[in-house]
Design an enzyme around this catalytic site. Structure first.
Site, PDB file in Angstrom:
ATOM      1  N   ARG A  27      42.395  36.317  45.668  1.00 43.89           N
ATOM      2  CA  ARG A  27      42.678  35.140  45.084  1.00 43.89           C
ATOM      3  C   ARG A  27      42.473  33.865  45.216  1.00 43.89           C
ATOM      4  NH1 ARG A  27      45.921  37.703  40.147  1.00 43.89           N
ATOM      5  NH2 ARG A  27      44.730  39.621  39.133  1.00 43.89           N
ATOM      6  N   ARG A  31      41.076  30.100  39.777  1.00 42.40           N
ATOM      7  CA  ARG A  31      40.874  29.568  38.940  1.00 42.40           C
ATOM      8  C   ARG A  31      41.856  27.912  39.003  1.00 42.40           C
ATOM      9  NH1 ARG A  31      42.185  32.475  33.532  1.00 42.40           N
ATOM     10  NH2 ARG A  31      42.976  34.031  35.357  1.00 42.40           N
ATOM     11  N   ARG A  40      32.488  28.036  37.635  1.00 39.97           N
ATOM     12  CA  ARG A  40      32.385  29.225  36.788  1.00 39.97           C
ATOM     13  C   ARG A  40      31.528  27.642  35.365  1.00 39.97           C
ATOM     14  NH1 ARG A  40      37.409  32.791  34.566  1.00 39.97           N
ATOM     15  NH2 ARG A  40      36.229  33.063  32.619  1.00 39.97           N
ATOM     16  N   ASP A  77      34.681  41.075  41.508  1.00 44.37           N
ATOM     17  CA  ASP A  77      34.888  41.325  40.673  1.00 44.37           C
ATOM     18  C   ASP A  77      35.243  42.501  41.434  1.00 44.37           C
ATOM     19  OD1 ASP A  77      36.792  41.607  37.784  1.00 44.37           O
ATOM     20  OD2 ASP A  77      36.393  42.944  37.741  1.00 44.37           O
ATOM     21  N   TYR A 154      40.748  51.214  34.873  1.00 43.72           N
ATOM     22  CA  TYR A 154      39.898  50.790  32.869  1.00 43.72           C
ATOM     23  C   TYR A 154      38.832  51.186  32.499  1.00 43.72           C
ATOM     24  CZ  TYR A 154      42.144  46.454  36.223  1.00 43.72           C
ATOM     25  OH  TYR A 154      42.843  45.513  35.610  1.00 43.72           O
TER      26      TYR A 154
END
Length: 350
Positions: A27, A31, A40, A77, A154
């Site tokens: 990552r 963020r 973003r 992702d 998921y």
């Protein structure tokens, strides 16, 4: 293709000698970086950012413009494959990923087919091509996918889960149905990673985020066996060079020998495994990647440097170490602390 100016990541993956230990962060485009948050915001939301090759390229390169990292990793992702299968991925604020159409029955699963990456996930493959061009040989590009088991959790749960109740119920009550799902996912992951390699990825990683939630026997049957199947299908050489494969099972420290038997080139370790003991167990067969607790990055510069030093010393003066965090860097980390971490790795190993 342009010659690599910095190939220490690929050399370490092959357990060859390097001038210093290579380092990158899971990552690393994320963020915690203000420039990522700006990109973003420009895209509108996370999925729009992933699906725009130009913006995905921009955020992939952002951490490399800040830090002396030894590899880039594709910004995307892990849930792109289920989305391409028609499950309808969306993100709820504060809730994480969700699917409009989860798969919970034998009929649901029978309707799934292996994806065609160049058609179904063209935005990812276009991003790989663009990133590879923009890197211009500065560092290698890593492609990735989620593991079949992790993707299946998921897809069955309909999103994130703490206990995997539905997925595990299927595992124990209808194992043949779960195997059918994992089979189509394994073949989809293989073609997806091969498409990334064909587009320019120089190494690939399979993220088995939830493998560690399985029992000993279930892990081997429902997770590792399918990752092994993927590894056997991957293109392992391109442009005259090996394309290494990293398998990363979070919580997988008890299965290192079995994972090394998969045919992969490197194992990712989380922070719960001692890297020195891991090297003694499997370091003659595979490279090791990891494994600092990401939470260390909240601490003081002195504590960060001390933990880097401890891990470097634990691994020892042997080839085959790629320094990384034991999982992804978290949003609240200061970019300055990430720099301290990265520079300490190079300082202590050069």
């Amino acid at each position: 293709m342009t010659d690599l100016k910095n190939d220490r990541f690929l050399r370490a993956m092959m357990r060859e000698s390097v001038d210093m230990t290579p380092v990158w962060m899971m990552r690393q485009a994320g963020r915690y970086l203000p420039e990522y948050r700006a990109a973003r915001s420009k895209a509108g939301d996370f999925l729009s950012l992933c699906m725009n090759p130009e913006l995905a390229c921009e955020v992939t390169l952002q951490p490399l413009q800040r830090y002396p990292l030894d590899a880039a990793i594709l910004f995307s992702d892990i849930l792109t494959i289920p989305d391409a299968m028609g499950l309808g991925l969306y993100f709820e604020e504060g809730e994480g990923p969700r699917f409009h159409k989860p798969v919970r029955t034998e009929k649901d699963i029978a309707a799934l087919t292996v994806i065609k990456p160049e058609q179904d996930l063209s935005y990812v493959i276009d991003a790989v091509r663009l990133i590879r061009r923009e890197l211009n040989g500065s560092v290698p590009l890593i492609g990735f996918s989620g593991s079949p088991w992790t993707l299946a959790t998921y897809m069955i749960e309909g999103g994130s889960s703490k206990d995997f109740r539905r997925a595990k119920t299927m595992l124990y009550d209808q194992p043949e149905v779960l195997h059918q799902l994992l089979s189509v996912l394994a073949d989809s992951v293989a073609v997806y990673l091969n498409a990334q390699i064909a587009a320019g990825a120089q190494a690939v990683q399979i993220f088995d985020t939830w493998g560690g939630a399985l029992s000993h026997a279930a892990y081997r049957e429902f997770s590792l066996s399918y990752m092994t199947r993927i590894v056997s299908q991957l293109q392992r050489e391109r442009d005259g060079r090996r394309v290494p494969v990293i398998l990363f099972t979070k919580g997988g420290g008890q299965w290192l020998e079995a994972i090394a038997d998969s045919g992969c080139d490197a194992l990712g370790l989380d922070w719960t495994t001692d890297i020195g003991l891991a090297r003694e167990r499997v370091g003659s067969r595979v490279a090791l990647q990891g494994n600092m607790d990401p939470a260390v990055l909240y601490s003081s510069p002195e504590a960060i440097r001390a933990e880097v030093r401890r891990i470097v010393d634990s691994f020892g003066a042997f080839p085959g170490h790629i320094f990384n965090l034991g999982h992804g860097i978290t949003p609240e980390v200061s970019p300055d602390n990430a720099r301290i971490f990265i520079e300490a790795v190079h300082e202590f190993t050069s």
